[in-house]
Design an enzyme around this catalytic site. Structure first.
Site, PDB file in Angstrom:
ATOM      1  N   ARG A  47       0.853  -1.187   0.000  1.00 26.70           N
ATOM      2  CA  ARG A  47       0.000   0.000   0.000  1.00 26.70           C
ATOM      3  C   ARG A  47       0.888   1.235   0.000  1.00 26.70           C
ATOM      4  O   ARG A  47       2.110   1.123   0.122  1.00 26.70           O
ATOM      5  CB  ARG A  47      -1.029   0.011   1.143  1.00 26.70           C
ATOM      6  CG  ARG A  47      -0.714  -0.623   2.445  1.00 26.70           C
ATOM      7  CD  ARG A  47       0.338   0.029   3.267  1.00 26.70           C
ATOM      8  NE  ARG A  47       0.199   1.462   3.353  1.00 26.70           N
ATOM      9  CZ  ARG A  47       1.182   2.303   3.540  1.00 26.70           C
ATOM     10  NH1 ARG A  47       2.424   1.854   3.691  1.00 26.70           N
ATOM     11  NH2 ARG A  47       0.989   3.603   3.602  1.00 26.70           N
ATOM     12  N   GLY A  48       0.249   2.380  -0.187  1.00 29.47           N
ATOM     13  CA  GLY A  48       1.014   3.613  -0.374  1.00 29.47           C
ATOM     14  C   GLY A  48       1.076   3.889  -1.865  1.00 29.47           C
ATOM     15  O   GLY A  48       1.434   3.011  -2.649  1.00 29.47           O
ATOM     16  N   ALA A  49       0.708   5.116  -2.249  1.00 28.18           N
ATOM     17  CA  ALA A  49       0.537   5.425  -3.670  1.00 28.18           C
ATOM     18  C   ALA A  49       1.762   5.053  -4.521  1.00 28.18           C
ATOM     19  O   ALA A  49       1.622   4.333  -5.529  1.00 28.18           O
ATOM     20  CB  ALA A  49       0.161   6.900  -3.821  1.00 28.18           C
ATOM     21  N   ARG A  90      -7.504  -0.566  -6.796  1.00 26.08           N
ATOM     22  CA  ARG A  90      -7.888   0.466  -5.823  1.00 26.08           C
ATOM     23  C   ARG A  90      -8.153   1.757  -6.582  1.00 26.08           C
ATOM     24  O   ARG A  90      -7.455   2.057  -7.553  1.00 26.08           O
ATOM     25  CB  ARG A  90      -6.805   0.670  -4.740  1.00 26.08           C
ATOM     26  CG  ARG A  90      -6.666  -0.577  -3.841  1.00 26.08           C
ATOM     27  CD  ARG A  90      -5.811  -0.306  -2.630  1.00 26.08           C
ATOM     28  NE  ARG A  90      -6.488   0.575  -1.675  1.00 26.08           N
ATOM     29  CZ  ARG A  90      -5.882   1.143  -0.646  1.00 26.08           C
ATOM     30  NH1 ARG A  90      -4.588   0.923  -0.429  1.00 26.08           N
ATOM     31  NH2 ARG A  90      -6.547   1.922   0.179  1.00 26.08           N
ATOM     32  N   GLN A 195      -1.895   2.185  10.032  1.00 22.73           N
ATOM     33  CA  GLN A 195      -0.610   2.283   9.315  1.00 22.73           C
ATOM     34  C   GLN A 195       0.419   3.077  10.122  1.00 22.73           C
ATOM     35  O   GLN A 195       1.619   2.819  10.015  1.00 22.73           O
ATOM     36  CB  GLN A 195      -0.810   2.973   7.954  1.00 22.73           C
ATOM     37  CG  GLN A 195      -1.575   2.186   6.920  1.00 22.73           C
ATOM     38  CD  GLN A 195      -3.058   2.522   6.933  1.00 22.73           C
ATOM     39  OE1 GLN A 195      -3.597   2.946   7.966  1.00 22.73           O
ATOM     40  NE2 GLN A 195      -3.728   2.327   5.827  1.00 22.73           N
ATOM     41  N   ASP A 236      -2.320  10.642  -2.132  1.00 20.82           N
ATOM     42  CA  ASP A 236      -2.725   9.597  -3.063  1.00 20.82           C
ATOM     43  C   ASP A 236      -3.111  10.154  -4.421  1.00 20.82           C
ATOM     44  O   ASP A 236      -3.018   9.462  -5.435  1.00 20.82           O
ATOM     45  CB  ASP A 236      -3.866   8.769  -2.476  1.00 20.82           C
ATOM     46  CG  ASP A 236      -3.350   7.899  -1.350  1.00 20.82           C
ATOM     47  OD1 ASP A 236      -3.227   8.408  -0.221  1.00 20.82           O
ATOM     48  OD2 ASP A 236      -3.008   6.730  -1.608  1.00 20.82           O
ATOM     49  N   ASN A 246      -5.779  12.161   0.413  1.00 21.31           N
ATOM     50  CA  ASN A 246      -4.823  11.368   1.190  1.00 21.31           C
ATOM     51  C   ASN A 246      -5.631  10.608   2.241  1.00 21.31           C
ATOM     52  O   ASN A 246      -6.852  10.777   2.364  1.00 21.31           O
ATOM     53  CB  ASN A 246      -3.746  12.284   1.821  1.00 21.31           C
ATOM     54  CG  ASN A 246      -2.582  11.489   2.396  1.00 21.31           C
ATOM     55  OD1 ASN A 246      -2.051  10.595   1.743  1.00 21.31           O
ATOM     56  ND2 ASN A 246      -2.191  11.784   3.621  1.00 21.31           N
ATOM     57  N   LYS A 247      -4.949   9.807   3.005  1.00 22.90           N
ATOM     58  CA  LYS A 247      -5.573   8.967   4.020  1.00 22.90           C
ATOM     59  C   LYS A 247      -6.614   9.735   4.837  1.00 22.90           C
ATOM     60  O   LYS A 247      -6.400  10.891   5.198  1.00 22.90           O
ATOM     61  CB  LYS A 247      -4.463   8.431   4.938  1.00 22.90           C
ATOM     62  CG  LYS A 247      -4.898   7.541   6.083  1.00 22.90           C
ATOM     63  CD  LYS A 247      -5.745   6.362   5.645  1.00 22.90           C
ATOM     64  CE  LYS A 247      -5.117   5.559   4.533  1.00 22.90           C
ATOM     65  NZ  LYS A 247      -6.108   4.692   3.840  1.00 22.90           N
TER      66      LYS A 247
END
Lengths: 347, 347
Positions: A47-49, A90, A195, A236, A246-247
């Site tokens: 995960r993570g862009a 995603r 996270q 993201d 973003n998150k």
């Protein structure tokens, strides 16, 4: 120090450090074909862009490698279908779409299927290396953002684990630390997927940077008390006007930062900027399973039958963003101009 | 509908619904003496400012009952020592101090130790009943705050479980619902102790009020999207100027509400107002164990050795508070005047 590298290509296999098992276990999952890579993205083992982008590039390379077709037109049709599947893993991080489009475009430019297969693998490896270089460039541009004796807050995980190596927001914090400065670091736990507690705290430990973990809702109090000098997060997807997805929780931190007169920085590669979107309202926000909220590692927290809403991301309007740190330099408002410059300088 | 009553006095024993075990188990813990009641407050088997106040009243009554002293001066000295111990159970909720002071003052006014013992038990029972009456009055004053078709967000648990019965913030929401209106209800999970996910969601289920659970950091996005019409929380201590200490995360919700033009209401009995403090900076904020952040039900979430900071409360400056709903009526800014009026009208 051993660098954290969540993605490794070895012997025709994509080896991923399973981020759902950290920090209690360091387990490698292997993707032998593109659908296994898609599954790893969907289940957030990776995960993570930026890390999703690199994984997607390898997925396209594996999809091509495994096609038993020599006619280029038929090959490209099947490869594009695989690309659609990979892109659907995603919805919010644009790096996934960017990586697939880049790979498919390169495939199109090759003359035959054998050279496509070779070229795509070479390109995926190059994109992995490139991501680390980009992150180190961001760190270099941002290495003076945190003053000596200051303090910084980060959210979610925008560290090495979210990239090929080094990280974006955590990379900038690391670059400031390696620049010889001392400062306090706070990181939020980042519910529901934790996270921050699981991954970012683990990275700061490995980096030897002292950090303090807080629940997401404690950030406001720290800011009001003057204990946070700046906020740095990843992204993201960034629209052309600087609106930043973003998150979930990032918008809240940005509002709190503005209210308390604290700079709010975003660190992201130019591949995260989506110039096709004039503003952030057009960014699709992933809604994830309510189980992530009502359960914890399979144990029910909330009463059975409770309804929960679990958006994975939020959009921070550009007016709350002090600057966006990219590999081309630090973009400042008005972002329509500065991001346009950054995107063009990276071409 | 069965009313939720977290505190019951029966046969000389204080029976408490163990709020650390909810919602998976409904277990009663019994306090046979005042030190067991203190322990129940410390371990948060009973929590919520008004419920802590009522528990403290019974604790003082039990401390008096169990004293084998007939000399009034010696008796009062020991009772006051017990009062100090009870007050030290938790530092932020002023209702605890208020209840102990009220009980000790009443004891002082009686002529002999037997009448003290009888009078204190009568008074504790009266305070329990009074708390329910007060909450229903708050509900009545606030029953028009949520418009038909509107929406409301609450944080932590300010429901029946936090009081003798009916609740403060949840009581106001309930009163609006029982007033025949329909509206959307959101509640935050409230890390780290998950009072929202475990307790408030459970109460709304029992009340038959549909509610949606979100992680704390999702509240901002909901507000920005226009999905929250107002915010209602409880309070643990309110200074004379209206600055309000409440569960960690409350300040953040208040800032987000202001930024999005949403009313932010506090519902609390007048016993929560501490007129001895001119502003909220003087309120002691409880720092709780970092294990609540790094572990979940005994399972380590964060890496071993990670430092965590766990403030239990934060202070919301009065400028973010639209109104404070008390049993005397709705206090509006300037709170120095309106709270003074409310406190005097309750005397």
């Amino acid at each position: 120090m051993n660098e954290i590298r969540p993605i490794e290509w070895a012997n025709g296999t994509l080896r991923l450090l399973d981020q759902t098992r950290l920090p209690s276990e360091e387990v490698i999952v292997e993707a032998h074909g593109y659908l296994e890579a898609v599954n790893a993205i969907k289940t957030m083992q990776v995960r993570g862009a930026p890390a999703i982008g690199v994984t997607a590039a390898y997925a396209v390379a594996m999809a091509a490698r495994d096609l038993d077709i020599t006619d280029k037109t038929a090959f490209m049709q099947r490869l594009e279908e695989a690309g659609v599947t990979i892109k659907a893993a995603r919805p919010t991080a644009v790096n996934l779409m960017w990586a697939v489009d880049r790979m498919v475009g390169i495939a199109n430019s090759e003359s035959d299927t054998n050279s496509i297969k070779q070229r795509l693998l070479t390109e995926a490896i190059a994109m992995e290396k490139e991501d680390e270089v980009i992150n180190r460039q961001m760190g270099d541009h941002g290495k003076d953002l945190i003053p000596e004796g200051g303090s910084v807050l980060t959210h979610c995980n925008a560290g090495a684990l979210a990239t090929a190596a080094f990280g974006t927001a955590v990379g900038v914090i690391r670059a400031n630390w390696e620049n010889g400065k001392h400062f306090s670091v706070f990181n939020t736990e980042t519910r529901p997927f934790l996270q921050g507690a699981r991954l970012t705290a683990w990275e700061f430990q490995k980096l030897g940077i002292p950090s303090t973990l807080v629940v997401d809702s404690a950030a406001g109090m720290l800011m009001r008390r003057g204990e946070i000098g700046c906020v740095i997060t990843g992204a993201d997807r960034i629209a052309a006007n600087g609106d930043t997805a973003n998150k979930i929780g990032t918008y809240t931190l940005a509002v709190l930062a503005k209210e308390n007169g604290i700079p709010f920085y975003v660190a992201a590669p130019i591949s995260t900027v989506d110039m096709s979107l004039s503003n952030g309202d057009q960014i699709e926000i992933e809604e994830r399973s309510s189980d992530e909220v009502t359960e914890f590692r399979g144990v029910q927290i909330a009463p059975e039958g409770v309804e929960a809403y679990n958006p994975g991301f939020d959009v921070t309007p550009a007016k709350y963003v002090s600057a966006i740190i990219t590999e081309a330099g630090i973009a400042r408002p008005p972002f329509n101009e500065s991001l346009n410059w950054a995107v063009n300088s990276a071409k």
